[in-house]
Design a protein around this motif. Structure first.
Motif, PDB file in Angstrom:
ATOM      1  N   GLY A  16      12.744 -57.658 -14.601  1.00 11.02           N
ATOM      2  CA  GLY A  16      13.917 -56.815 -14.417  1.00 11.02           C
ATOM      3  C   GLY A  16      13.613 -55.322 -14.221  1.00 11.02           C
ATOM      4  N   GLN A  17      12.131 -55.114 -14.294  1.00  9.38           N
ATOM      5  CA  GLN A  17      11.650 -53.725 -13.980  1.00  9.38           C
ATOM      6  C   GLN A  17      11.326 -53.318 -12.722  1.00  9.38           C
ATOM      7  OE1 GLN A  17       8.253 -53.262 -16.427  1.00  9.38           O
ATOM      8  NE2 GLN A  17       8.687 -51.905 -17.567  1.00  9.38           N
ATOM      9  N   LEU A  18      11.324 -52.060 -12.256  1.00 11.19           N
ATOM     10  CA  LEU A  18      10.861 -51.861 -10.901  1.00 11.19           C
ATOM     11  C   LEU A  18       9.340 -51.599 -11.016  1.00 11.19           C
ATOM     12  CD1 LEU A  18      11.979 -50.403  -7.991  1.00 11.19           C
ATOM     13  CD2 LEU A  18      11.027 -48.296  -9.226  1.00 11.19           C
ATOM     14  N   ALA A  19       8.672 -52.252 -10.067  1.00 13.42           N
ATOM     15  CA  ALA A  19       7.515 -51.832 -10.050  1.00 13.42           C
ATOM     16  C   ALA A  19       6.980 -51.289  -8.374  1.00 13.42           C
ATOM     17  CB  ALA A  19       6.433 -53.122 -10.334  1.00 13.42           C
ATOM     18  N   ILE A  20       5.815 -50.670  -8.585  1.00 17.05           N
ATOM     19  CA  ILE A  20       5.256 -50.082  -7.246  1.00 17.05           C
ATOM     20  C   ILE A  20       4.148 -50.700  -6.854  1.00 17.05           C
ATOM     21  CG2 ILE A  20       4.729 -48.256  -5.959  1.00 17.05           C
ATOM     22  CD1 ILE A  20       7.557 -47.629  -7.228  1.00 17.05           C
ATOM     23  N   VAL A  21       4.234 -51.287  -5.615  1.00 23.35           N
ATOM     24  CA  VAL A  21       3.106 -52.269  -5.153  1.00 23.35           C
ATOM     25  C   VAL A  21       2.398 -51.404  -4.107  1.00 23.35           C
ATOM     26  CG1 VAL A  21       2.367 -54.311  -3.949  1.00 23.35           C
ATOM     27  CG2 VAL A  21       4.196 -54.482  -5.198  1.00 23.35           C
ATOM     28  N   SER A  22       0.888 -51.335  -4.622  1.00 23.10           N
ATOM     29  CA  SER A  22       0.160 -50.379  -3.617  1.00 23.10           C
ATOM     30  C   SER A  22      -0.668 -51.340  -2.647  1.00 23.10           C
ATOM     31  CB  SER A  22      -0.877 -49.648  -4.364  1.00 23.10           C
ATOM     32  OG  SER A  22      -2.061 -49.008  -3.637  1.00 23.10           O
ATOM     33  N   LEU A  23      -0.251 -51.322  -1.495  1.00 23.37           N
ATOM     34  CA  LEU A  23      -0.837 -52.041  -0.567  1.00 23.37           C
ATOM     35  C   LEU A  23      -1.945 -51.538   0.151  1.00 23.37           C
ATOM     36  CD1 LEU A  23       2.617 -52.681   1.395  1.00 23.37           C
ATOM     37  CD2 LEU A  23       1.376 -54.397   0.065  1.00 23.37           C
ATOM     38  N   ALA A  24      -2.219 -50.043   0.512  1.00 21.14           N
ATOM     39  CA  ALA A  24      -3.334 -49.361   0.814  1.00 21.14           C
ATOM     40  C   ALA A  24      -3.024 -48.127   0.507  1.00 21.14           C
ATOM     41  CB  ALA A  24      -3.148 -49.556   2.468  1.00 21.14           C
ATOM     42  N   ARG A  25      -3.996 -47.074   0.889  1.00 24.62           N
ATOM     43  CA  ARG A  25      -3.952 -45.899   0.236  1.00 24.62           C
ATOM     44  C   ARG A  25      -2.586 -45.107  -0.128  1.00 24.62           C
ATOM     45  NH1 ARG A  25      -8.349 -41.358   0.745  1.00 24.62           N
ATOM     46  NH2 ARG A  25      -6.673 -39.974   0.964  1.00 24.62           N
ATOM     47  N   ASP A  26      -2.100 -45.048   1.262  1.00 21.57           N
ATOM     48  CA  ASP A  26      -0.836 -44.371   1.372  1.00 21.57           C
ATOM     49  C   ASP A  26       0.593 -45.240   1.660  1.00 21.57           C
ATOM     50  OD1 ASP A  26      -1.440 -41.805   0.646  1.00 21.57           O
ATOM     51  OD2 ASP A  26      -2.490 -41.482   2.508  1.00 21.57           O
ATOM     52  N   ASP A  27       0.350 -46.644   1.275  1.00 19.56           N
ATOM     53  CA  ASP A  27       1.196 -47.573   1.752  1.00 19.56           C
ATOM     54  C   ASP A  27       1.877 -48.375   0.412  1.00 19.56           C
ATOM     55  OD1 ASP A  27       2.942 -49.280   2.961  1.00 19.56           O
ATOM     56  OD2 ASP A  27       1.091 -50.236   3.990  1.00 19.56           O
ATOM     57  N   PHE A  28       3.027 -47.862   0.054  1.00 19.13           N
ATOM     58  CA  PHE A  28       3.595 -48.341  -1.215  1.00 19.13           C
ATOM     59  C   PHE A  28       4.908 -49.019  -1.175  1.00 19.13           C
ATOM     60  CE2 PHE A  28       1.271 -44.243  -2.271  1.00 19.13           C
ATOM     61  CZ  PHE A  28       0.336 -44.880  -3.408  1.00 19.13           C
ATOM     62  N   ALA A  29       5.024 -50.264  -1.867  1.00 18.75           N
ATOM     63  CA  ALA A  29       6.474 -50.780  -1.416  1.00 18.75           C
ATOM     64  C   ALA A  29       6.954 -50.772  -3.247  1.00 18.75           C
ATOM     65  CB  ALA A  29       6.158 -52.288  -1.144  1.00 18.75           C
ATOM     66  N   ALA A  30       8.249 -50.493  -3.237  1.00 27.61           N
ATOM     67  CA  ALA A  30       9.002 -50.756  -4.544  1.00 27.61           C
ATOM     68  C   ALA A  30       9.492 -51.892  -4.444  1.00 27.61           C
ATOM     69  CB  ALA A  30       9.972 -49.587  -4.691  1.00 27.61           C
ATOM     70  N   ILE A  31       9.419 -52.907  -5.684  1.00 29.62           N
ATOM     71  CA  ILE A  31      10.116 -54.013  -5.873  1.00 29.62           C
ATOM     72  C   ILE A  31      10.637 -54.036  -7.197  1.00 29.62           C
ATOM     73  CG2 ILE A  31       8.665 -55.212  -4.307  1.00 29.62           C
ATOM     74  CD1 ILE A  31       7.376 -56.740  -6.678  1.00 29.62           C
ATOM     75  N   ASN A  32      11.951 -54.565  -7.407  1.00 27.60           N
ATOM     76  CA  ASN A  32      12.304 -55.137  -8.672  1.00 27.60           C
ATOM     77  C   ASN A  32      11.753 -56.830  -9.169  1.00 27.60           C
ATOM     78  OD1 ASN A  32      13.930 -52.923  -9.626  1.00 27.60           O
ATOM     79  ND2 ASN A  32      15.358 -53.439  -7.797  1.00 27.60           N
ATOM     80  N   LEU A  33      11.156 -56.685 -10.263  1.00 28.00           N
ATOM     81  CA  LEU A  33      10.515 -57.885 -10.381  1.00 28.00           C
ATOM     82  C   LEU A  33      11.613 -58.742 -11.137  1.00 28.00           C
ATOM     83  CD1 LEU A  33       7.421 -56.282 -12.395  1.00 28.00           C
ATOM     84  CD2 LEU A  33       7.300 -57.317 -10.174  1.00 28.00           C
ATOM     85  N   ASP A  34      11.383 -60.025 -10.474  1.00 31.40           N
ATOM     86  CA  ASP A  34      12.346 -60.977 -10.593  1.00 31.40           C
ATOM     87  C   ASP A  34      11.792 -62.277 -11.320  1.00 31.40           C
ATOM     88  OD1 ASP A  34      14.278 -62.930 -10.355  1.00 31.40           O
ATOM     89  OD2 ASP A  34      14.840 -62.272  -8.452  1.00 31.40           O
ATOM     90  N   ASN A  35      12.211 -62.842 -12.284  1.00 33.56           N
ATOM     91  CA  ASN A  35      11.575 -63.952 -12.940  1.00 33.56           C
ATOM     92  C   ASN A  35      12.552 -65.304 -13.029  1.00 33.56           C
ATOM     93  OD1 ASN A  35      13.566 -63.365 -14.736  1.00 33.56           O
ATOM     94  ND2 ASN A  35      12.549 -63.736 -16.755  1.00 33.56           N
ATOM     95  N   SER A  36      13.561 -65.077 -11.733  1.00 29.38           N
ATOM     96  CA  SER A  36      14.196 -66.398 -11.793  1.00 29.38           C
ATOM     97  C   SER A  36      13.455 -67.536 -11.226  1.00 29.38           C
ATOM     98  CB  SER A  36      15.353 -66.174 -10.631  1.00 29.38           C
ATOM     99  OG  SER A  36      15.159 -65.138 -10.023  1.00 29.38           O
ATOM    100  N   THR A  37      13.714 -68.782 -11.767  1.00 28.80           N
ATOM    101  CA  THR A  37      12.868 -69.889 -11.633  1.00 28.80           C
ATOM    102  C   THR A  37      13.172 -70.727 -10.488  1.00 28.80           C
ATOM    103  OG1 THR A  37      13.961 -70.926 -13.493  1.00 28.80           O
ATOM    104  CG2 THR A  37      11.589 -70.153 -13.894  1.00 28.80           C
ATOM    105  N   GLY A  38      14.667 -70.799 -10.385  1.00 36.43           N
ATOM    106  CA  GLY A  38      15.265 -71.387  -9.421  1.00 36.43           C
ATOM    107  C   GLY A  38      14.907 -70.922  -7.798  1.00 36.43           C
ATOM    108  N   ALA A  39      15.095 -71.787  -6.831  1.00 36.56           N
ATOM    109  CA  ALA A  39      14.871 -71.101  -5.448  1.00 36.56           C
ATOM    110  C   ALA A  39      15.613 -69.713  -5.253  1.00 36.56           C
ATOM    111  CB  ALA A  39      15.307 -72.021  -4.391  1.00 36.56           C
ATOM    112  N   VAL A  40      14.787 -68.694  -4.523  1.00 37.39           N
ATOM    113  CA  VAL A  40      15.365 -67.625  -4.393  1.00 37.39           C
ATOM    114  C   VAL A  40      15.124 -67.200  -2.902  1.00 37.39           C
ATOM    115  CG1 VAL A  40      15.147 -65.009  -4.613  1.00 37.39           C
ATOM    116  CG2 VAL A  40      15.122 -66.507  -6.509  1.00 37.39           C
TER     117      VAL A  40
END
Ligand code: SAM
Length: 450
Positions: A16-40
């Motif tokens: 349920g939290q926002l997290a920032i994923v660092s892919l490379a030095r200046d390349d970030f992606a923001a994602i909302n962490l999702d713990n649903s177990t069913g197919a998404v």
């Protein structure tokens, strides 16, 4: 209510939290962490982040300490591989056509092949700086070098009530909310600090409202859909009692008449008169600091003229010329794991350690000599000295590697050019209101010169 992960992120990532994923030095992606177990979204294991470094089911990103490196999962090339090839938006490979995929699926019938990816990402706690680097741009945004300077000049600090217009993509909003939060999760809304944000564009307003809610910042940010040139800055007829203002608008001078102590009628437009008594949006008991952000000098000129006319003082203009300095440590004849985690071959490492042991021995001899000299001169030596005896009892090549690495000089490399012009920042101060009655009361309390 829940405290935003921008303000109190905790030690580990949570669903349920926002997290920032660092892919490379200046390349970030923001994602909302999702713990649903069913197919998404067609993925049996729930939500999945697909990147050019591999696939990361959210389940692998949950409950890990912020800053951790997370390896790509080993994924089969079934329906998920198909989906990736179909939309391939965040992948370097071009999206294949549906026909091509069906053809290749027939040629290579449903083998449950497993693809091991050696890729990884870093999972970072949300911060205004990282949000600025990863947010979906709906407008030009204010970047970190500008907003950090602006926030200290307008004296945004814990407890401050700040007015911001227009909200745009919310880059400044996130930075200002952190600046004004008083750090107390349970404190009264009035002393917690607050951002009163205004946006004219309806789509941007709704998007911002959604984001503020998703980031659990509702109690700190009040966003209003409004043309501030026309209708000013009060909220539901009440004054925000602001002491700090930031205007990132095409024509800030058109909004200034609303930011006064007494009612002023604008030259170009008359403020809307809903018959209610006029209330100033400013705190009457404190000075107010303003910053306007404009790319052109003509805009600056008009703003400055209007500020002077309305009694603002200490008017000044600043341009931030941002230059990045890359800081790194010079290598000293050894190769350590590099920043993508690749290490040397075992033979190379052995050779590097042998080299280090030689260097280390020379250094020990030097320090020993120095300690003896100090002892002779009656100077105490604070430094703990590794003698050949202690090192042979406790040989610790990794520590030696670290020491050797630390002995490399720190070097800085500035970027060749200054970043291109962003905007001119105009600053001014409106002194606190001071009536004749207040003057008389002050004199009665602290008589002077009598
Ligand atoms: N500071 C924002 C950020 O950091 O993301 C970017 C602001 S953007 C450059 C300017 C915004 O001002 C636009 O979204 C625009 O719709 C809004 N705007 C323009 N005129 C306005 C007005 N009269 N009242 C309220 N908002 C206005």
């Amino acid at each position: 209510s829940e405290i935003s992960s921008f303000l109190l992120p905790g030690d580990r990532s949570k669903a349920g939290q926002l997290a920032i994923v660092s892919l490379a030095r200046d390349d970030f992606a923001a994602i909302n962490l999702d713990n649903s177990t069913g197919a998404v979204d067609g993925y049996a294991e729930g939500a999945v982040l697909n990147t050019r470094f591999g696939s990361f089911p959210h389940s692998t990103l949950l409950n890990v300490p912020w800053g951790s490196q997370v390896r790509a999962s080993t994924v089969d090339t079934g329906s998920r591989g198909r989906k990736r090839r179909l939309d391939a938006t965040d992948d370097d490979t071009p999206a294949a056509s549906q026909d091509e995929i069906e053809k290749s699926d027939k040629q290579a019938p449903a083998k449950k092949a497993v693809v091991a990816s050696s890729g990884f990402v870093y999972l970072l706690r949300p911060s205004p700086e990282l949000w600025t680097s990863s947010l979906p741009h709906r407008t030009q945004v204010v970047y970190t070098p500008d907003y950090s300077y602006v926030l200290q000049r307008i004296q945004a600090r814990p407890g401050t009530r700040i007015i911001e217009a227009g909200a745009g993509s919310g880059s400044f909003t996130h930075a200002s909310v952190r600046a004004v939060w008083n750090g107390n999760p349970v404190s009264d809304e009035d002393v917690k600090g607050k951002v009163f944000s205004f946006e004219y564009d309806e789509i941007r307003y709704h998007k911002m409202k959604e984001e503020i809610k998703e980031h659990s910042l509702n109690s700190m940010v009040h966003i209003t859909h409004r043309d501030v040139y026309r209708d000013g800055f009060n909220v539901d007829g009440k004054s925000p009692k602001a002491t700090a203002i930031f205007l990132d608008l095409p024509a800030p001078w058109k909004a200034l008449h609303h930011l006064s102590r007494q009612r002023v009628t604008a030259d170009e437009q008359s403020g809307s008169d809903d018959g209610r008594e006029w209330v100033s949006p400013l705190d009457p008991n404190q000075s107010v600091h303003i910053c306007t952000f404009s790319p052109c000098i003509e805009q600056v000129s008009r703003t400055v003229t209007e500020l002077r006319k309305l009694g603002w003082i200490n008017v000044s203009m600043v341009e931030i010329s941002n230059k990045k300095f890359n800081v790194s440590r010079e290598r000293v004849g050894i190769d350590l794991p590099n920043d993508r985690g690749n290490t040397q071959s075992p033979a190379d490492v052995t050779e590097a350690i042998a080299k280090l042991q030689k260097v280390s021995k020379r250094s020990q001899e030097f320090h020993k000599l120095q300690a003896q000299q100090n002892a002779k001169n009656g100077v105490s030596s604070e430094m703990e000295i590794d003698t050949p005896e202690t090192t042979s009892k406790n040989p610790s090549p990794p520590r030696e590697l670290e020491k050797q690495w630390l002995s490399g000089k720190l070097v800085t490399r500035p970027e060749a050019d200054l970043k291109t012009h962003t905007s001119y920042l105009v600053f001014a101060v409106l002194p606190r209101e001071w009536s004749e009655e207040q003057e008389a009361a002050a004199l009665a309390k602290w008589p002077c010169g009598e």
